[in-house]
Design a protein around this motif. Sequence first.
Motif, mmCIF file in Angstrom:
data_model
loop_
_atom_site.group_PDB
_atom_site.id
_atom_site.type_symbol
_atom_site.label_atom_id
_atom_site.label_comp_id
_atom_site.label_asym_id
_atom_site.label_seq_id
_atom_site.Cartn_x
_atom_site.Cartn_y
_atom_site.Cartn_z
ATOM 1 N N GLN A 40 0.827 -1.205 0.000
ATOM 2 C CA GLN A 40 0.000 0.000 0.000
ATOM 3 C C GLN A 40 0.865 1.261 0.000
ATOM 4 O OE1 GLN A 40 -2.754 0.016 3.248
ATOM 5 N NE2 GLN A 40 -3.706 1.964 2.694
ATOM 6 N N VAL A 41 1.874 1.303 0.900
ATOM 7 C CA VAL A 41 2.728 2.491 0.955
ATOM 8 C C VAL A 41 3.617 2.576 -0.281
ATOM 9 C CG1 VAL A 41 4.725 1.499 2.197
ATOM 10 C CG2 VAL A 41 4.110 3.883 2.550
ATOM 11 N N ASP A 42 3.954 1.430 -0.858
ATOM 12 C CA ASP A 42 4.735 1.430 -2.100
ATOM 13 C C ASP A 42 3.927 2.056 -3.239
ATOM 14 O OD1 ASP A 42 7.157 0.806 -3.434
ATOM 15 O OD2 ASP A 42 6.225 -0.963 -4.336
ATOM 16 N N LEU A 43 2.617 1.760 -3.285
ATOM 17 C CA LEU A 43 1.747 2.378 -4.291
ATOM 18 C C LEU A 43 1.653 3.887 -4.084
ATOM 19 C CD1 LEU A 43 -1.156 -0.240 -4.417
ATOM 20 C CD2 LEU A 43 0.520 0.218 -6.214
ATOM 21 N N TYR A 44 1.541 4.316 -2.836
ATOM 22 C CA TYR A 44 1.541 5.755 -2.557
ATOM 23 C C TYR A 44 2.834 6.396 -3.065
ATOM 24 C CZ TYR A 44 -2.343 4.886 0.724
ATOM 25 O OH TYR A 44 -3.542 4.530 1.305
ATOM 26 N N GLY A 45 3.933 5.694 -2.863
ATOM 27 C CA GLY A 45 5.210 6.209 -3.341
ATOM 28 C C GLY A 45 5.244 6.365 -4.852
ATOM 29 N N ASP A 46 4.667 5.389 -5.552
ATOM 30 C CA ASP A 46 4.599 5.475 -7.010
ATOM 31 C C ASP A 46 3.785 6.696 -7.443
ATOM 32 O OD1 ASP A 46 6.118 3.183 -7.254
ATOM 33 O OD2 ASP A 46 4.375 1.850 -7.453
ATOM 34 N N CYS A 47 2.688 6.944 -6.756
ATOM 35 C CA CYS A 47 1.847 8.105 -7.087
ATOM 36 C C CYS A 47 2.608 9.412 -6.865
ATOM 37 C CB CYS A 47 0.572 8.083 -6.247
ATOM 38 S SG CYS A 47 -0.531 6.715 -6.619
ATOM 39 N N MET A 48 3.335 9.487 -5.742
ATOM 40 C CA MET A 48 4.132 10.679 -5.463
ATOM 41 C C MET A 48 5.225 10.866 -6.519
ATOM 42 S SD MET A 48 3.245 12.376 -2.654
ATOM 43 C CE MET A 48 2.397 12.175 -1.073
ATOM 44 N N GLU A 49 5.824 9.763 -6.925
ATOM 45 C CA GLU A 49 6.872 9.834 -7.945
ATOM 46 C C GLU A 49 6.324 10.392 -9.252
ATOM 47 O OE1 GLU A 49 10.503 7.037 -9.709
ATOM 48 O OE2 GLU A 49 8.733 6.082 -8.813
ATOM 49 N N ALA A 50 5.093 10.010 -9.600
ATOM 50 C CA ALA A 50 4.479 10.513 -10.832
ATOM 51 C C ALA A 50 4.279 12.024 -10.780
ATOM 52 C CB ALA A 50 3.136 9.814 -11.054
ATOM 53 N N VAL A 51 4.094 12.561 -9.593
ATOM 54 C CA VAL A 51 3.865 14.004 -9.440
ATOM 55 C C VAL A 51 5.174 14.767 -9.277
ATOM 56 C CG1 VAL A 51 2.794 15.784 -7.995
ATOM 57 C CG2 VAL A 51 1.588 13.625 -8.435
ATOM 58 N N TYR A 52 6.074 14.248 -8.426
ATOM 59 C CA TYR A 52 7.277 15.000 -8.047
ATOM 60 C C TYR A 52 8.550 14.548 -8.745
ATOM 61 C CZ TYR A 52 4.401 16.937 -4.300
ATOM 62 O OH TYR A 52 3.425 17.584 -3.584
ATOM 63 N N GLY A 53 8.504 13.407 -9.418
ATOM 64 C CA GLY A 53 9.683 12.936 -10.139
ATOM 65 C C GLY A 53 10.623 12.087 -9.308
ATOM 66 N N TYR A 54 10.288 11.802 -8.074
ATOM 67 C CA TYR A 54 11.094 10.921 -7.234
ATOM 68 C C TYR A 54 10.186 10.242 -6.230
ATOM 69 C CZ TYR A 54 10.650 14.484 -3.609
ATOM 70 O OH TYR A 54 10.142 15.376 -2.696
#
Length: 462
Positions: A40-54
């Motif tokens: 679940q937290v890994d998916l959140y990280g992927d979403c953040m990466e799509a927005v912020y680039g990391y």
Amino acid sequence: MPNPQGIGFCDYVLYGRDGKPLAIVEAKKTSVDPVKGRHQVDLYGDCMEAVYGYKPILYYTNGYETQIIDGTYPDRHVIAFHTIDELELMLQHRDRKDISVAKINDNITNRAYQKMAITNVCEWFNDKHRRGLLVMATGTGKTRVAISLVDILSKNQWIKNVLFLADRTALVSQAKKNFAKLLPDMSICELSGSGDKNYNARIMFSTYQTMINYIDAEDKIFTTGRFDLIIIDEAHRSIFNKYGSIFNYFDSLLVGLTATPKSEVDANTYRIFGCESGIPNFDYSLDDAVKDHYLVPYKAFSRTTKLLKDGIDYNSLTDEEKNQLQAYTASMPPQLDFIPSSVLFRILYNKDTCRKVIEEVMENGIKVESGEKLGKTIVFAYNHKHAEMIVECFQELYPKYGANYCQLIDNQVKYADDLIVKFGEQDDFRIAVSVDMLDTGIDVPEVLNLVFFKKVMSKAKF
């Protein structure tokens, strides 16, 4: 998010000073295994990466158990969340290059085996391991290897802050002195010593017990990510059994140093450092050092007396000797008719034996200055009272050498650590009488003679 709404809600997001996310925390109930929130937290990280680039640092926890995914290493347990500066540094570490050992400083470590030890640890770290173990015989330069490793890791921008741990203040002070000499540009602080402390120093030196006091304090000075590297002097299982909370508290790289022969190192110690049993990251034995002419072999001489060999058989004593024995043991519980040699000096102190041993050392011990002066010597006694007797006997036999020629150094002597320094520095201090205090890690290369009143049953200790 892979749900009908395509939306997810993070439990916590830790933001940096620039308003961008540094970490995401997925918090489960205490009754739930935290691993349930990993994906679940890994998916959140992927979403953040799509927005912020990391991808931010990821934590998943149930309040009792906390795991971290930092993007560099496999998931690992941490005892607390990192500070904003520590999180920023973790994100920067994702882009760091592998450690290059081309910059090893010959002024610190110029021997081939020392460079191999450093290279092996660096390659181990490059392969994403976080703990390493070096097995090197006493006298081959473990501390120099540690200093050179700190130098290399600093130059490669892998570490900034270091903690050096040992089990005695004398060893801590000795290490601090060597680090200060060979890395003069790095700020240092001895936590176990007296005086003011620089808690911002890059290299800290401490005994295990002192550090336990710091991390158990209500107001903690050191955060979980305060140190990038911890170096453990004489690493073995008992350290982790007794002081394991230190290594649970700090989230850092870890290097263990030991002189214990690799065959004698406990299997659990290898496991703690991520090594296969019997296979440290580097091993340089006493035999290797002797073969390469860096150390010299020891010569063992067995000297004994009837008492030391056979003990005391009361029935075989003369009447006069029986009276002497009764006088010695009058204030003690009744003894058996036979006293074995293994316990002899725990209850009796025989001056005649002490004198014989001292005379043997003075006559046949290795000499220096064309045979004019006894080489530096350590005498290991049974206990404190026995050590006092040895010093007293020496002064009675050889008063011409002065009061400081033979001195007692053990834990019952005030300022014993200062005496250890003087034993190494003062030419007229030739014989140190101790019990156990001088048996590990004391750096006095001038010592040529060792005297054991009791048998050393441990190969590692010998």
